[in-house]
Design a protein around this motif. Structure first.
Motif, short mmCIF file in Angstrom:
data_model
loop_
_atom_site.label_atom_id
_atom_site.label_comp_id
_atom_site.label_asym_id
_atom_site.label_seq_id
_atom_site.Cartn_x
_atom_site.Cartn_y
_atom_site.Cartn_z
N MET A 1 0.76 -1.26 -0.11
CA MET A 1 0.09 0.00 0.13
C MET A 1 0.94 1.19 -0.07
SD MET A 1 -3.14 -0.59 -0.24
CE MET A 1 -2.46 -2.02 -1.34
N ARG A 2 2.05 1.25 0.75
CA ARG A 2 2.90 2.30 0.90
C ARG A 2 3.44 2.77 -0.46
NH1 ARG A 2 4.05 -0.34 5.85
NH2 ARG A 2 3.43 1.00 7.62
N VAL A 36 -8.18 -9.80 4.48
CA VAL A 36 -7.49 -8.90 3.30
C VAL A 36 -8.19 -7.60 3.80
CG1 VAL A 36 -7.57 -8.33 0.97
CG2 VAL A 36 -7.15 -10.76 1.74
N VAL A 37 -9.21 -7.47 3.74
CA VAL A 37 -9.89 -6.15 3.96
C VAL A 37 -9.46 -5.35 5.19
CG1 VAL A 37 -11.99 -4.64 4.26
CG2 VAL A 37 -11.75 -6.36 2.63
N ALA A 41 -7.18 -1.75 4.66
CA ALA A 41 -7.89 -0.68 5.35
C ALA A 41 -7.09 0.13 6.36
CB ALA A 41 -9.24 -0.83 5.68
N TRP A 42 -6.51 -0.78 7.19
CA TRP A 42 -5.41 -0.12 8.09
C TRP A 42 -4.26 0.36 7.23
CZ3 TRP A 42 -0.29 -1.35 8.92
CH2 TRP A 42 0.16 -0.65 10.29
N ALA A 43 -3.77 -0.29 6.28
CA ALA A 43 -2.68 0.24 5.53
C ALA A 43 -3.05 1.58 4.72
CB ALA A 43 -1.96 -0.74 4.46
N ARG A 251 -15.23 0.03 3.24
CA ARG A 251 -14.00 0.57 4.31
C ARG A 251 -13.29 -0.60 4.84
NH1 ARG A 251 -14.48 6.10 4.73
NH2 ARG A 251 -16.60 6.90 4.50
N SER A 252 -13.63 -0.83 6.18
CA SER A 252 -12.79 -2.12 6.76
C SER A 252 -13.67 -3.34 6.89
CB SER A 252 -12.13 -1.83 8.06
OG SER A 252 -13.12 -1.43 9.06
N MET A 253 -14.78 -3.30 6.42
CA MET A 253 -15.74 -4.55 6.54
C MET A 253 -15.96 -5.28 5.18
SD MET A 253 -18.65 -2.74 8.81
CE MET A 253 -19.16 -4.03 9.46
N HIS A 254 -16.29 -6.56 5.70
CA HIS A 254 -16.87 -7.40 4.33
C HIS A 254 -18.14 -7.82 4.67
CE1 HIS A 254 -17.21 -10.47 1.28
NE2 HIS A 254 -17.31 -11.60 2.47
N LEU A 255 -19.27 -7.36 3.63
CA LEU A 255 -20.63 -7.39 3.72
C LEU A 255 -21.16 -8.33 2.82
CD1 LEU A 255 -20.98 -3.58 3.81
CD2 LEU A 255 -20.74 -5.15 5.82
#
Length: 279
Positions: A1-2, A36-37, A41-43, A251-255
């Motif tokens: 990600m960076r 993964v998500v 999302a954190w990165a 965002r940071s969730m899998h739905l």
């Protein structure tokens, strides 16, 4: 990600930055979306993430991704996008909770499989609650009678993918013992979708493009209610492109059983330069 972020940061001679978002494309049969998500999302450190899990037309045998001409399995592709156009991510669903509750009392978490609900065989307990014979449960049943979990005061769908021969049920998402599930009932899918797209159109001053990830169960539900053509008309009217998924990322969730995506508005200035993508 960076590395992706550095690619975008170094690509603007003016040193500025536009509106950024990330797209995730994930092999659904790897059963790794939550891991993964959460990590991605954190990165991303605040850059909104949206995406979908690849499907195979409900065969549940083989899902693939293509990256730079190569077919990939058990993989994820992340795209980081920067644009001068205004953007907004969104999540829409068309269900509401009922008073019927289930507690997952036995599960094989690594397989996303629930063997017992309320200390009873899972498929039988679910079928009894929705008034169906366990032998007649199908993807249409799961689309019409979704299950949801309450997180932070809001309900999120946890879709059943299939009933196994032993009467257990496999889900499209992570599921574990002790989770409380709520039986949900559908709202008008056409009006819910129309309201979401109208709101996005108004907030962005007009839509240039919508990249959408639409759960395959929403399509099945629309077909069973004979309104799929009306959903298709809405997508054409508002410029929606994308694919049907086995799960959606927001965002940071899998739905599950949602319509998520990124809405891109009209250019803010005549000099807007479009978009830049890093993968």
């Amino acid at each position: 990600m960076r590395g992706l972020r550095r690619t975008l940061d170094g690509g603007r001679p003016d040193g500025g930055s536009g509106h950024r978002f990330a797209l995730s494309l994930i092999d659904s049969l790897a059963n790794a979306e939550e891991t993964v998500v959460s990590a991605v999302a954190w990165a991303l450190d605040g850059i909104p993430l949206i995406g979908g899990s690849a499907g195979d037309d409900l065969a549940f045998r083989s899902t693939v991704l293509i990256h730079e001409g190569q077919v990939c399995r058990e993989a994820a592709v992340i795209l980081l996008v920067e644009t001068d156009f205004p953007i907004r991510i969104f999540k829409s669903d068309n269900f509401e909770p009922t008073n019927r509750k289930f507690v997952v009392t036995a599960a094989r978490e690594d397989e996303r499989r629930v063997t017992e609900l309320n200390a009873e065989p899972a498929a039988r307990e679910y079928a009894m609650a929705v008034g169906l014979d366990p032998e007649n449960l199908s993807t249409m049943s799961f689309a019409a009678y979704p299950l949801a979990v309450k997180i932070g005061g809001e309900y999120y769908c946890r879709s059943i993918s299939r009933v196994e021969p032993d009467g257990s049920m496999t889900f499209f998402c992570a599921i574990g013992e002790g989770v409380v599930l709520t039986l949900a009932q559908p709202r008008d899918i056409v009006e819910a979708t129309r309201a979401e797209l109208e709101s996005l159109d108004a907030s962005l001053g007009g839509l240039d493009l919508v990249i959408g990830f639409d759960c395959v169960f929403r399509r099945l539900d629309a077909e069973s209610r004979q309104v799929r053509h009306r959903i298709a008309d809405l997508y054409r009217r508002y410029g929606v492109v994308g694919f049907e998924t086995y799960g959606e990322q927001y965002r940071s969730m899998h739905l599950n059983q949602t319509f998520t995506g990124i809405a891109i508005g009209r250019a803010e200035t005549p000099e807007s330069r479009g978009a830049k993508i890093a993968t």
